[in-house]
Write a protein that holds these residues in place. Structure first.
Motif, PDB file in Angstrom:
ATOM      1  N   TYR A   1     -30.416 -91.237  95.630  1.00 20.52           N
ATOM      2  CA  TYR A   1     -29.337 -92.206  95.391  1.00 20.52           C
ATOM      3  C   TYR A   1     -28.906 -92.165  93.928  1.00 20.52           C
ATOM      4  O   TYR A   1     -27.713 -92.136  93.612  1.00 20.52           O
ATOM      5  N   ALA A   2     -29.888 -92.156  93.003  1.00 16.76           N
ATOM      6  CA  ALA A   2     -29.577 -92.111  91.575  1.00 16.76           C
ATOM      7  C   ALA A   2     -28.821 -90.840  91.210  1.00 16.76           C
ATOM      8  O   ALA A   2     -27.946 -90.860  90.339  1.00 16.76           O
ATOM      9  N   ARG A   3     -29.143 -89.762  91.883  1.00 19.93           N
ATOM     10  CA  ARG A   3     -28.433 -88.505  91.636  1.00 19.93           C
ATOM     11  C   ARG A   3     -26.949 -88.649  91.969  1.00 19.93           C
ATOM     12  O   ARG A   3     -26.086 -88.105  91.285  1.00 19.93           O
ATOM     13  N   GLY A   4     -26.665 -89.404  93.014  1.00 23.61           N
ATOM     14  CA  GLY A   4     -25.283 -89.591  93.420  1.00 23.61           C
ATOM     15  C   GLY A   4     -24.470 -90.442  92.472  1.00 23.61           C
ATOM     16  O   GLY A   4     -23.239 -90.378  92.474  1.00 23.61           O
ATOM     17  N   ILE A   5     -25.152 -91.234  91.622  1.00 27.19           N
ATOM     18  CA  ILE A   5     -24.431 -92.083  90.672  1.00 27.19           C
ATOM     19  C   ILE A   5     -24.665 -91.639  89.228  1.00 27.19           C
ATOM     20  O   ILE A   5     -24.385 -92.383  88.286  1.00 27.19           O
ATOM     21  N   GLY A   6     -25.191 -90.429  89.055  1.00 29.37           N
ATOM     22  CA  GLY A   6     -25.332 -89.867  87.716  1.00 29.37           C
ATOM     23  C   GLY A   6     -26.497 -90.391  86.906  1.00 29.37           C
ATOM     24  O   GLY A   6     -26.472 -90.335  85.670  1.00 29.37           O
ATOM     25  N   LYS A   7     -27.559 -90.893  87.581  1.00 31.96           N
ATOM     26  CA  LYS A   7     -28.690 -91.443  86.839  1.00 31.96           C
ATOM     27  C   LYS A   7     -30.021 -90.851  87.280  1.00 31.96           C
ATOM     28  O   LYS A   7     -31.075 -91.471  87.093  1.00 31.96           O
ATOM     29  N   VAL A   8     -29.988 -89.655  87.837  1.00 31.15           N
ATOM     30  CA  VAL A   8     -31.220 -89.096  88.393  1.00 31.15           C
ATOM     31  C   VAL A   8     -32.256 -88.780  87.324  1.00 31.15           C
ATOM     32  O   VAL A   8     -33.451 -88.995  87.525  1.00 31.15           O
ATOM     33  N   ALA A   9     -31.835 -88.277  86.175  1.00 36.72           N
ATOM     34  CA  ALA A   9     -32.803 -87.936  85.127  1.00 36.72           C
ATOM     35  C   ALA A   9     -33.484 -89.190  84.586  1.00 36.72           C
ATOM     36  O   ALA A   9     -34.706 -89.237  84.441  1.00 36.72           O
ATOM     37  N   ALA A  10     -32.681 -90.217  84.301  1.00 41.56           N
ATOM     38  CA  ALA A  10     -33.236 -91.456  83.766  1.00 41.56           C
ATOM     39  C   ALA A  10     -34.176 -92.109  84.774  1.00 41.56           C
ATOM     40  O   ALA A  10     -35.269 -92.564  84.418  1.00 41.56           O
ATOM     41  N   PHE A  11     -33.764 -92.174  86.036  1.00 38.18           N
ATOM     42  CA  PHE A  11     -34.611 -92.791  87.051  1.00 38.18           C
ATOM     43  C   PHE A  11     -35.905 -92.005  87.234  1.00 38.18           C
ATOM     44  O   PHE A  11     -36.993 -92.585  87.309  1.00 38.18           O
ATOM     45  N   SER A  12     -35.797 -90.693  87.333  1.00 35.92           N
ATOM     46  CA  SER A  12     -36.973 -89.871  87.618  1.00 35.92           C
ATOM     47  C   SER A  12     -37.988 -89.937  86.492  1.00 35.92           C
ATOM     48  O   SER A  12     -39.204 -90.022  86.739  1.00 35.92           O
ATOM     49  N   LEU A  13     -37.522 -89.899  85.251  1.00 34.75           N
ATOM     50  CA  LEU A  13     -38.432 -90.019  84.118  1.00 34.75           C
ATOM     51  C   LEU A  13     -39.124 -91.378  84.129  1.00 34.75           C
ATOM     52  O   LEU A  13     -40.345 -91.480  83.944  1.00 34.75           O
ATOM     53  N   ALA A  14     -38.344 -92.434  84.377  1.00 37.55           N
ATOM     54  CA  ALA A  14     -38.921 -93.773  84.419  1.00 37.55           C
ATOM     55  C   ALA A  14     -39.944 -93.901  85.542  1.00 37.55           C
ATOM     56  O   ALA A  14     -41.025 -94.476  85.354  1.00 37.55           O
ATOM     57  N   ALA A  15     -39.630 -93.352  86.711  1.00 40.95           N
ATOM     58  CA  ALA A  15     -40.540 -93.462  87.856  1.00 40.95           C
ATOM     59  C   ALA A  15     -41.830 -92.689  87.611  1.00 40.95           C
ATOM     60  O   ALA A  15     -42.933 -93.184  87.906  1.00 40.95           O
ATOM     61  N   LEU A  16     -41.723 -91.475  87.081  1.00 41.58           N
ATOM     62  CA  LEU A  16     -42.921 -90.685  86.829  1.00 41.58           C
ATOM     63  C   LEU A  16     -43.790 -91.321  85.748  1.00 41.58           C
ATOM     64  O   LEU A  16     -45.024 -91.273  85.816  1.00 41.58           O
TER      65      LEU A  16
END
Length: 218
Positions: free
Chosen positions: A117-132
């Motif tokens: 979902y974050a990838r679709g709104i341009g926030k996949v890198a920020a979300f993935s780093l935060a989640a990991l």
């Protein structure tokens, strides 16, 4: 935003949690980074991804089980020696001290859908780093909805929008397609960097991937 929305945000906003990346720009340059959340190597790799590669790759979250026969996958480090070795790597890179998730192994399906979902709104890198970071620096269970929402809050994704998004057929289908794309690229384990037709596996593969990128532009 009504009062109930504000209450939700106050509950999930992290006080000392992982910081989001300052910009979530994906240039691609034909370089793709496939990863999941239940593989600790994904955490090690994403922390040094752009610095090592010298480009911003396309980040593509995928299910590890969608890639190959599970018997062919590298086991995640679960024993004391493997975890100690990973702690040494983390310390050597001056990252936050490793805190192993208490719930191990965790189910990362929700986190993968959230990243999609974050990838679709341009926030996949920020979300993935935060989640990991929540999982491996915070010791949190990334299979838990609350942990996923904390990671979303770190990059200003509204919790209600995220929870609606992860339940849609479009997000589920996009995650399925990501697995198909990874297999077509020759990816059989995670994390992997694809440069042209070459696949570089694991955190240890980043340096060879960087050399391949340098060679391709020389």
């Amino acid at each position: 935003m009504d009062e109930r929305d504000d209450d939700v945000l106050r509950v999930i906003r992290p006080q000392d949690g992982p910081a989001a990346t300052p910009a979530d720009v994906e240039f691609g340059d034909g370089v793709r980074f496939y990863y999941d959340f239940a593989t600790p190597d994904s955490y090690l790799a994403i922390e040094r991804l752009v610095h090592t590669l010298g480009v911003v790759p396309e980040l593509i979250p995928v299910r590890r089980r969608d890639l190959a026969d599970p018997a062919a996958l590298r086991p995640a480090p679960g024993d004391v020696a493997a975890r100690s070795a990973m702690s040494d790597v983390v310390a050597g890179r001056h990252l936050q001290p490793l805190r192993w998730p208490a719930a191990w192994p965790f189910d990362d399906e929700l986190a993968l859908r959230a990243a999609t979902y974050a990838r679709g709104i341009g926030k996949v890198a920020a979300f993935s780093l935060a989640a990991l970071r929540q999982a491996y620096a915070g010791g949190a269970d990334l299979g838990a909805e609350q942990t996923v929402l904390l990671a979303a809050a770190a990059c200003e994704i509204h919790p209600r929008a995220l929870l609606v998004g992860v339940g849609t057929r479009n997000v589920a289908a996009a995650l399925d397609r990501a697995g198909e794309t990874a297999r077509a690229d020759g990816v059989r384990d995670l994390p992997s960097v694809v440069v042209g037709d070459a696949v570089f596996v694991g955190d240890a593969g980043l340096d060879a991937a960087a050399a391949a990128i340098d060679a391709s532009v020389a």
